[in-house]
Design an enzyme around this catalytic site. Structure first.
Site, PDB file in Angstrom:
ATOM      1  N   HIS A  40       0.441   2.917   8.779  1.00 35.53           N
ATOM      2  CA  HIS A  40      -0.712   3.171   7.929  1.00 35.53           C
ATOM      3  C   HIS A  40      -0.803   2.241   6.731  1.00 35.53           C
ATOM      4  O   HIS A  40      -1.766   2.297   5.975  1.00 35.53           O
ATOM      5  CB  HIS A  40      -0.655   4.616   7.428  1.00 35.53           C
ATOM      6  CG  HIS A  40       0.539   4.903   6.562  1.00 35.53           C
ATOM      7  ND1 HIS A  40       1.817   4.848   7.059  1.00 35.53           N
ATOM      8  CD2 HIS A  40       0.649   5.216   5.256  1.00 35.53           C
ATOM      9  CE1 HIS A  40       2.677   5.135   6.084  1.00 35.53           C
ATOM     10  NE2 HIS A  40       1.994   5.350   4.992  1.00 35.53           N
ATOM     11  N   CYS A  41       0.199   1.382   6.506  1.00 30.25           N
ATOM     12  CA  CYS A  41       0.231   0.578   5.281  1.00 30.25           C
ATOM     13  C   CYS A  41       0.013  -0.916   5.512  1.00 30.25           C
ATOM     14  O   CYS A  41      -0.995  -1.477   5.098  1.00 30.25           O
ATOM     15  CB  CYS A  41       1.571   0.780   4.557  1.00 30.25           C
ATOM     16  SG  CYS A  41       1.746   2.399   3.778  1.00 30.25           S
ATOM     17  N   ILE A  42       0.965  -1.554   6.149  1.00 30.31           N
ATOM     18  CA  ILE A  42       0.989  -3.019   6.160  1.00 30.31           C
ATOM     19  C   ILE A  42      -0.206  -3.647   6.874  1.00 30.31           C
ATOM     20  O   ILE A  42      -0.717  -4.665   6.421  1.00 30.31           O
ATOM     21  CB  ILE A  42       2.311  -3.541   6.764  1.00 30.31           C
ATOM     22  CG1 ILE A  42       3.494  -2.860   6.083  1.00 30.31           C
ATOM     23  CG2 ILE A  42       2.430  -5.038   6.568  1.00 30.31           C
ATOM     24  CD1 ILE A  42       4.834  -3.250   6.653  1.00 30.31           C
TER      25      ILE A  42
END
Length: 443
Positions: free
Chosen positions: A273-275
């Protein structure tokens, strides 16, 4: 209510914490506060999640059943789909998704809709904290105007607003929510005091910064750093492969240097969900200030192209066995975006499955953590697909096996015995691959 009374309420652990969004961020946060005897009220639109919490059933595998059982049996914890109960909370923490839209620009739908709901029930003295990763300026420019307009209350005077980015690493046994320092930025000094005091009850360390946009920039910076460095080793992987050099051996040896180097490992592409998402929030925001983020965009290009490289290597591996990718049966191992979690958000496996299918291959997947593909925003065509069984007859029926995610529950020695053509993107056979030259292709 005077700030001193609110601080005293936190200190005495009579301060109720409302958490909106009970997923991979909200649920561990609920557990962390509960473990420190703080009353917690969870909110989610997903009735199944709410029922699981109240009945003690796990829906995030790596968090386990013990946590859920303790939450369900506690008088300090409750979960609900009834957002009219928001006034019961002294602090409302927003842990909602911030994806990209089809144009790779920030989709703030979840933040806006949730903020509007909170604003509808906002009362004096409440503290509202956004934990979702977002572009610098979101709290001040997007959230606060919504909260003030709908409620008629004034931020910093009638209620308080802060930003504290989540730093979850699902499946990391060394660092859970309580052990990861918490960056906190407030809209004014009182908001910062309240938010810091709140997290101090349950988190190992709070790191106050000057304002909310600085805290938002901290989170973006962390993920830009990771995206750029992963892109670097992915690019080096392609270059070194042409030179006959094993990137994994290079990275392991370089990591022995005790200063000036940090280990990053290559893979089939970015997931989670981030990078894959967060750096583009800064890219989008920078354009408003007529600035380019060339490093970020180049890193994104490299990481996005890695699945194509993996498919090329798969085709080459099949060619060694006098087979074409078109018409071959290929099993992809690992649907989750990282090992030992049941999280398939932004998983590069989906792109691999798509590319294999586009090239005429017949594809299946294996993953005990995700035995069924549930509906996703971007990969609806795979919904309902089930993981194959793990046995010799099944595995041996495939012309090639492509390892996308190296879960620890996979018996790699059995895999070597059952498959003649293995494409490994994760260095899964470290220490034994030299005995199987020609059988394993690193990608």
């Amino acid at each position: 209510m005077a700030i001193e009374k609110l601080l005293q309420k936190i200190e005495s652990k009579e301060y109720t914490i409302g958490i909106v969004g009970l997923g991979y961020v909200g649920l561990p946060l609920m557990w962390t506060f509960h473990s420190n005897r703080m009353p917690v009220l969870g909110f989610d639109v997903d009735e199944n999640k709410v029922n699981c919490i109240n009945e003690g059933r796990s829906y995030i595998k790596h968090l386990g059943d013990k946590m859920m059982g303790e939450l369900a049996g506690s008088a300090l914890c409750d979960a609900t789909t009834d957002f009219s109960r928001l006034p019961e909370a002294d602090a409302v923490l927003l842990c909602v998704p911030t994806p990209l839209d089809q144009h790779r620009e920030p989709d703030m739908t979840y933040v806006v809709n949730t903020t509007e709901t909170v604003a509808k029930y906002l009362r004096e003295g409440q503290l509202v904290i956004l934990e979702s990763t977002t572009w610098p300026g979101t709290t001040e420019e997007l959230m606060i105007p919504i909260l003030e307009k709908a409620s008629g209350l004034k931020a910093g005077k009638d209620f308080y607003v802060a930003y504290s980015p989540e730093r979850e690493d699902p499946g990391n046994a060394d660092f859970n929510t309580a052990k990861i320092p918490k960056v906190v930025g407030g809209h004014g000094e009182d908001a910062l005091k309240l938010a810091t005091a709140l997290y101090d009850t349950s988190i190992v360390q709070t790191v106050p910064v000057s304002d909310t946009k600085t805290a938002e920039a901290v989170k973006i910076t962390e993920n830009v750093f990771r995206a750029v460095n992963i892109a670097l080793v992915n690019e080096l992987k392609v270059v070194y492969d042409k030179m006959g050099i094993d990137i994994h051996e290079v990275v392991e040896a370089a990591a022995t240097k005790p200063f000036g180097y940090m280990k990053f490992t290559p893979g089939p592409g970015l997931g989670g969900h981030c990078i894959p998402i967060d750096p583009f929030y800064l890219t989008w925001r920078a354009r408003e200030f007529e600035k380019n983020t060339r490093f970020i965009e180049l890193a994104g290009e490299i990481n996005t192209n890695m699945p194509e490289y993996v498919i090329q290597k798969t085709a080459m591996a099949l060619n060694k066995h006098k087979k074409a990718l078109n018409g071959s049966k290929v099993l992809v191992i690992g649907l989750a975006y990282k090992p030992n979690v049941d999280d398939m958000r932004e998983s590069p496996t989906f792109k691999l499955l798509d590319l294999l299918k586009e090239n005429g291959a017949e594809t299946d997947y294996y993953d005990t953590y995700l035995p069924l593909i549930t509906p996703t925003r971007e990969h609806a065509e795979w919904t309902g697909t089930k993981s194959v069984e793990w046995n010799k007859e099944v595995i041996a029926s495939y012309d090639a096996v492509l390892i996308s995610t190296n879960h620890s529950d996979i018996d790699y020695r059995e895999l070597i015995q059952w498959s003649d053509c293995i494409v490994d993107t994760r260095n899964s056979f470290k220490g034994i691959e030299e005995r199987f030259e020609g059988q394993i292709t690193k990608a």
